[in-house]
Write a protein that holds these residues in place. Structure first.
Motif, PDB file in Angstrom:
ATOM      1  N   SER A  95     -54.431 -53.232 -58.241  1.00  0.00           N
ATOM      2  CA  SER A  95     -55.375 -52.700 -59.231  1.00  0.00           C
ATOM      3  C   SER A  95     -56.823 -52.835 -58.779  1.00  0.00           C
TER       4      SER A  95
ATOM      5  N   LEU B 121     -54.251 -52.939 -67.163  1.00  0.00           N
ATOM      6  CA  LEU B 121     -53.195 -53.069 -66.166  1.00  0.00           C
ATOM      7  C   LEU B 121     -53.175 -54.487 -65.597  1.00  0.00           C
ATOM      8  N   ARG B 122     -54.335 -55.041 -65.356  1.00  0.00           N
ATOM      9  CA  ARG B 122     -54.418 -56.399 -64.810  1.00  0.00           C
ATOM     10  C   ARG B 122     -53.883 -57.419 -65.797  1.00  0.00           C
TER      11      ARG B 122
ATOM     12  N   TYR C   5     -59.299 -50.770 -64.358  1.00  0.00           N
ATOM     13  CA  TYR C   5     -57.957 -51.069 -64.831  1.00  0.00           C
ATOM     14  C   TYR C   5     -57.800 -52.444 -65.489  1.00  0.00           C
TER      15      TYR C   5
ATOM     16  N   PRO D 223     -60.450 -45.062 -59.712  1.00  0.00           N
ATOM     17  CA  PRO D 223     -60.380 -44.594 -61.100  1.00  0.00           C
ATOM     18  C   PRO D 223     -60.280 -43.097 -61.218  1.00  0.00           C
TER      19      PRO D 223
END
Length: 59
Positions: A54, A13-14, A10, A59
């Motif tokens: 996250s 997202l981070r 991710y 995943p």
């Protein structure tokens, strides 16, 4: 055939959550949020929680 990483961890997202948290903290500290300072702190807390989560998402 598309070659994708089976374990992306991710990254987008981070980056997005850290950027949102930074903007929210800056708005809360400088007073730019005005009467929405509590909301800005809440948004920052949620974004930082998302960033931390996250690392534990599968995943």
């Amino acid at each position: 055939m598309i070659n994708t990483n089976p374990n992306p961890r991710y990254p987008q997202l981070r980056v997005a959550s850290v950027a949102i948290a930074t903007l929210a903290v800056t708005a809360a500290v400088t007073g730019a949020a005005g009467s929405g300072t509590v909301l800005a702190w809440a948004v920052a807390a949620i974004a930082l929680t998302t960033f931390g989560a996250s690392f534990f998402l599968k995943p």
